[in-house]
Design a protein around this motif. Structure first.
Motif, PDB file in Angstrom:
ATOM      1  N   SER A  62       0.872  -1.131  -0.411  1.00 18.15           N
ATOM      2  CA  SER A  62       0.330  -0.363   0.402  1.00 18.15           C
ATOM      3  C   SER A  62       1.447   0.882   0.306  1.00 18.15           C
ATOM      4  O   SER A  62       1.858   1.019   0.160  1.00 18.15           O
ATOM      5  CB  SER A  62      -0.895   0.143   1.103  1.00 18.15           C
ATOM      6  OG  SER A  62       0.091  -0.106   2.144  1.00 18.15           O
ATOM      7  N   GLU A  63       0.248   2.541  -0.592  1.00 16.03           N
ATOM      8  CA  GLU A  63       1.283   3.812  -0.799  1.00 16.03           C
ATOM      9  C   GLU A  63       1.423   4.011   1.725  1.00 16.03           C
ATOM     10  O   GLU A  63       2.789   3.973   0.896  1.00 16.03           O
ATOM     11  CB  GLU A  63       0.041   4.818  -0.561  1.00 16.03           C
ATOM     12  CG  GLU A  63       0.064   5.004  -2.007  1.00 16.03           C
ATOM     13  CD  GLU A  63      -0.947   5.919  -2.449  1.00 16.03           C
ATOM     14  OE1 GLU A  63      -0.673   7.571  -1.446  1.00 16.03           O
ATOM     15  OE2 GLU A  63      -2.031   5.957  -3.632  1.00 16.03           O
ATOM     16  N   ALA A  64       0.662   3.469   2.577  1.00 15.15           N
ATOM     17  CA  ALA A  64       1.096   3.360   3.474  1.00 15.15           C
ATOM     18  C   ALA A  64       2.960   2.523   3.621  1.00 15.15           C
ATOM     19  O   ALA A  64       3.287   3.074   4.719  1.00 15.15           O
ATOM     20  CB  ALA A  64      -0.013   3.291   4.811  1.00 15.15           C
ATOM     21  N   ASP A  65       2.717   0.763   2.860  1.00 13.08           N
ATOM     22  CA  ASP A  65       3.699   0.358   3.361  1.00 13.08           C
ATOM     23  C   ASP A  65       4.780   0.948   3.026  1.00 13.08           C
ATOM     24  O   ASP A  65       5.931   0.842   3.283  1.00 13.08           O
ATOM     25  CB  ASP A  65       3.123  -1.024   3.043  1.00 13.08           C
ATOM     26  CG  ASP A  65       2.499  -1.566   3.434  1.00 13.08           C
ATOM     27  OD1 ASP A  65       2.282  -1.771   4.550  1.00 13.08           O
ATOM     28  OD2 ASP A  65       1.865  -2.398   2.707  1.00 13.08           O
ATOM     29  N   LYS A  99       5.767   3.904   2.508  1.00  9.92           N
ATOM     30  CA  LYS A  99       6.055   5.075   2.854  1.00  9.92           C
ATOM     31  C   LYS A  99       7.150   5.139   4.128  1.00  9.92           C
ATOM     32  O   LYS A  99       8.365   4.981   4.192  1.00  9.92           O
ATOM     33  CB  LYS A  99       5.184   6.162   3.177  1.00  9.92           C
ATOM     34  CG  LYS A  99       5.592   7.842   4.330  1.00  9.92           C
ATOM     35  CD  LYS A  99       4.350   8.482   4.161  1.00  9.92           C
ATOM     36  CE  LYS A  99       4.542  10.112   4.522  1.00  9.92           C
ATOM     37  NZ  LYS A  99       3.328  10.741   5.076  1.00  9.92           N
ATOM     38  N   LYS A 100       6.410   3.642   5.103  1.00 12.14           N
ATOM     39  CA  LYS A 100       7.395   3.616   5.862  1.00 12.14           C
ATOM     40  C   LYS A 100       8.588   3.154   5.437  1.00 12.14           C
ATOM     41  O   LYS A 100       9.646   3.060   6.198  1.00 12.14           O
ATOM     42  CB  LYS A 100       6.161   2.243   6.644  1.00 12.14           C
ATOM     43  CG  LYS A 100       6.988   1.557   7.929  1.00 12.14           C
ATOM     44  CD  LYS A 100       6.277   0.446   7.369  1.00 12.14           C
ATOM     45  CE  LYS A 100       6.425   0.225   9.491  1.00 12.14           C
ATOM     46  NZ  LYS A 100       5.429  -0.932  10.487  1.00 12.14           N
ATOM     47  N   SER A 116       6.614   5.978  -5.542  1.00  6.49           N
ATOM     48  CA  SER A 116       5.159   6.982  -4.189  1.00  6.49           C
ATOM     49  C   SER A 116       4.229   8.046  -4.687  1.00  6.49           C
ATOM     50  O   SER A 116       3.025   8.546  -4.346  1.00  6.49           O
ATOM     51  CB  SER A 116       6.189   7.857  -2.960  1.00  6.49           C
ATOM     52  OG  SER A 116       6.900   8.823  -4.075  1.00  6.49           O
ATOM     53  N   SER A 123       6.320  18.229   5.114  1.00  8.39           N
ATOM     54  CA  SER A 123       5.543  16.940   6.725  1.00  8.39           C
ATOM     55  C   SER A 123       5.669  18.080   8.261  1.00  8.39           C
ATOM     56  O   SER A 123       7.131  18.199   8.362  1.00  8.39           O
ATOM     57  CB  SER A 123       6.429  16.152   6.895  1.00  8.39           C
ATOM     58  OG  SER A 123       5.173  15.531   8.484  1.00  8.39           O
TER      59      SER A 123
END
Length: 295
Positions: A17-20, A22-23, A58, A195
């Motif tokens: 996923s996008e979160a994966d 990014k992490k 990303s 951020s």
């Protein structure tokens, strides 16, 4: 161009996923950052590869192209257009000559990206370089004033100016600092997302700031002077008698800088929170009871 597996570089699968993504990027970037691995050429190359992988994966649009076209993802749309054009050319050739020739089936990618001028007189097409995406994490205090910072994108150091007042999640574009164009085409652009981490006691809403300030019972009842914090220092406030709990005052121009508006600031809103005294002694209790009788 050799195929580079961006998923493998970040240690994730194609279903991530996008979160994966990014992490994984943040974890790998910390591990191989030049500041953590000074004079380590291998770490430097890994860091460059990690940034390149993140810039592609990303971005949902670029990721979709990469999944479909592999190493040719930057020019996938142009490839499709060229393929359709050659199909049309083949049909015209078939109708006029009664069949296809070997020349009609020239390698599409060879014609477009390094094959020179084809037998049909076509010249190499120019294509815009890919756009890059990067993220910068800053503290709220870091964007109270305009500052310059050097960032590393795809192995290159770029000096940028970060305007005061930039907001969390805001994206700015730096023209021409993306990927190099193909066959003399224009460079892509660099998109930087900010951020902003707020570790202060102030709450921010665009260019206004908000803060709760404790007010003792006696000053609230009788009025007086009170020193309060602003973002850039302390100021003395005059408290009116009989100030109620939750009362709010506005300090004009004591908020956050307005984005790209030099010397313009929002306002600071102060909300008073009444503090009731505790651990009263006998004399204090007697005085309060006397006051209670008077009221």
């Amino acid at each position: 161009m050799a195929f580079v597996d961006y998923y493998k570089i970040l240690g994730i699968t194609k279903s991530a996923s996008e979160a994966d993504i990014k992490k994984a990027y943040r974890k790998m970037a910390r591990k191989y950052h030049p500041d953590v691995n000074p004079n380590d050429k291998t770490a430097e190359k890994n860091f460059k590869d990690i940034n390149e992988a993140n810039e592609v994966l990303s971005n949902p649009k670029n990721r979709k192209k990469y999944d479909k076209y592999g190493e040719h993802w930057q020019n996938g749309e142009a490839y499709e257009q060229e393929k359709q054009r050659q199909k049309a050319h083949q049909k015209r050739s078939q109708s006029s000559q009664g069949g296809y020739t070997q020349e009609d089936f020239s390698d599409i990618f060879g014609d477009m990206f390094g094959g020179g001028t084809s037998s049909g007189g076509r010249t190499n097409a120019k294509f815009r370089g890919q756009d890059y995406n990067s993220e910068i994490q800053l503290q709220l205090k870091d964007v109270y004033k305009t500052q310059k910072q050097v960032i590393t994108v795809n192995g290159k150091n770029i000096r940028i100016t970060i305007p005061a007042g930039v907001e969390n999640g805001q994206i700015i574009k730096i023209k021409g600092h993306g990927g190099t164009g193909v066959n003399g085409g224009p460079n892509g652009d660099l998109y930087i997302q900010f951020s902003i981490v707020n570790n202060t006691k102030f709450k921010r809403d665009k260019d206004n700031l908000y803060i709760d300030v404790d007010l003792d019972l006696y000053t609230a009842l009788l009025g007086g002077q009170l020193m309060v914090d602003t973002f850039d220092g302390k100021v003395k406030l005059t408290i009116k008698p009989e100030t109620e709990n939750g009362a709010q005052v506005k300090l004009k121009g004591k908020g956050f800088p307005k984005y790209r508006k030099d010397s313009e600031f929002g306002d600071l809103y102060i909300t008073f929170q009444l503090k009731i005294p505790t651990k009263l002694n006998e004399k204090e209790i007697a005085l309060i009871k006397e006051l209670q009788k008077l009221r």
